[in-house]
Design a protein around this motif. Sequence first.
Motif, PDB file in Angstrom:
ATOM      1  N   ARG A  62       0.819  -1.212   0.000  1.00 48.65           N
ATOM      2  CA  ARG A  62       0.000   0.000   0.000  1.00 48.65           C
ATOM      3  C   ARG A  62       0.854   1.263   0.000  1.00 48.65           C
ATOM      4  NH1 ARG A  62      -3.800   0.181   4.625  1.00 48.65           N
ATOM      5  NH2 ARG A  62      -1.984  -0.389   5.849  1.00 48.65           N
ATOM      6  N   THR A  65       3.217   5.185  -4.971  1.00 47.07           N
ATOM      7  CA  THR A  65       3.682   4.770  -6.286  1.00 47.07           C
ATOM      8  C   THR A  65       4.759   5.726  -6.775  1.00 47.07           C
ATOM      9  OG1 THR A  65       1.474   3.924  -6.753  1.00 47.07           O
ATOM     10  CG2 THR A  65       2.930   4.277  -8.641  1.00 47.07           C
ATOM     11  N   SER A  76      -0.848   5.933  -3.846  1.00 48.37           N
ATOM     12  CA  SER A  76      -1.153   4.639  -4.468  1.00 48.37           C
ATOM     13  C   SER A  76      -2.656   4.403  -4.403  1.00 48.37           C
ATOM     14  CB  SER A  76      -0.392   3.508  -3.775  1.00 48.37           C
ATOM     15  OG  SER A  76      -0.787   3.383  -2.430  1.00 48.37           O
ATOM     16  N   ARG A  77      -3.137   3.641  -5.354  1.00 48.09           N
ATOM     17  CA  ARG A  77      -4.583   3.420  -5.487  1.00 48.09           C
ATOM     18  C   ARG A  77      -4.927   1.943  -5.343  1.00 48.09           C
ATOM     19  NH1 ARG A  77      -7.114   8.239  -5.207  1.00 48.09           N
ATOM     20  NH2 ARG A  77      -5.781   9.811  -6.135  1.00 48.09           N
ATOM     21  N   ARG A  78      -6.151   1.710  -4.871  1.00 49.97           N
ATOM     22  CA  ARG A  78      -6.699   0.356  -4.819  1.00 49.97           C
ATOM     23  C   ARG A  78      -7.222  -0.008  -6.210  1.00 49.97           C
ATOM     24  NH1 ARG A  78      -9.621   2.907  -0.575  1.00 49.97           N
ATOM     25  NH2 ARG A  78     -11.479   2.663  -1.842  1.00 49.97           N
ATOM     26  N   GLY A  81      -9.882   2.194  -7.571  1.00 51.46           N
ATOM     27  CA  GLY A  81      -9.519   3.579  -7.835  1.00 51.46           C
ATOM     28  C   GLY A  81      -9.387   4.456  -6.604  1.00 51.46           C
ATOM     29  N   GLY A  82      -9.822   3.956  -5.451  1.00 54.88           N
ATOM     30  CA  GLY A  82      -9.710   4.734  -4.220  1.00 54.88           C
ATOM     31  C   GLY A  82      -8.279   4.738  -3.697  1.00 54.88           C
ATOM     32  N   MET A  83      -7.987   5.692  -2.854  1.00 53.91           N
ATOM     33  CA  MET A  83      -6.645   5.819  -2.276  1.00 53.91           C
ATOM     34  C   MET A  83      -6.413   4.737  -1.223  1.00 53.91           C
ATOM     35  SD  MET A  83      -5.163   9.120  -0.194  1.00 53.91           S
ATOM     36  CE  MET A  83      -5.842   8.802   1.427  1.00 53.91           C
ATOM     37  N   ASN A  84      -5.196   4.166  -1.210  1.00 48.80           N
ATOM     38  CA  ASN A  84      -4.833   3.264  -0.130  1.00 48.80           C
ATOM     39  C   ASN A  84      -4.739   4.075   1.159  1.00 48.80           C
ATOM     40  OD1 ASN A  84      -4.550   0.600  -1.191  1.00 48.80           O
ATOM     41  ND2 ASN A  84      -2.840   1.371  -2.385  1.00 48.80           N
ATOM     42  N   ASN A  89       0.253   7.990   2.456  1.00 55.60           N
ATOM     43  CA  ASN A  89      -0.626   8.426   1.375  1.00 55.60           C
ATOM     44  C   ASN A  89      -1.430   9.662   1.775  1.00 55.60           C
ATOM     45  OD1 ASN A  89       0.008   6.662  -0.745  1.00 55.60           O
ATOM     46  ND2 ASN A  89      -1.207   5.039   0.171  1.00 55.60           N
ATOM     47  N   LYS A  93      -1.550  13.099  -0.204  1.00 60.84           N
ATOM     48  CA  LYS A  93      -2.841  13.686  -0.599  1.00 60.84           C
ATOM     49  C   LYS A  93      -2.928  15.137  -0.128  1.00 60.84           C
ATOM     50  CE  LYS A  93      -7.453  12.930  -1.474  1.00 60.84           C
ATOM     51  NZ  LYS A  93      -7.822  13.056  -2.850  1.00 60.84           N
TER      52      LYS A  93
END
Length: 125
Positions: A62, A65, A76-78, A81-84, A89, A93
């Motif tokens: 997680r 990236t 990084s994204r799940r 499309g959501g944020m980890n 993170n 953000k």
Amino acid sequence: NWYPAECFVGDTYCYFAGSAFAVVAIHGHFSKTLLCFFIPQIFNFLISVPQLFGLLDCPRHRLPTYVPERGVMTVSRRADGGMNLTVINCVLKAFGDMREETLAAAVVAVQVVCCGLGFAVRYGG
């Protein structure tokens, strides 16, 4: 072990270090003070609960990236499309994409600020 990291301690050392902190705090009768040091880690656990308990997709890694074209770390994204959901993170953000060394300094700054706030609350200063 500062940027660029050459050694990664892994789970075994982290468990040992956490146990050592706990033993020293309990035997030294300052467990509430030690808890102030762990504010970011507790926050990280709390925001990670939906992923850790399977309410949201939880990829194996997680961490942010790396974008080689720009030389920065990004959120990084799940798979959906959501944020980890991690403190790192959240820092990205809040403050935008950063180079790795800047991100490392920002995370250390978050730790220092949280410890300072914890001490201020604990000791009324």
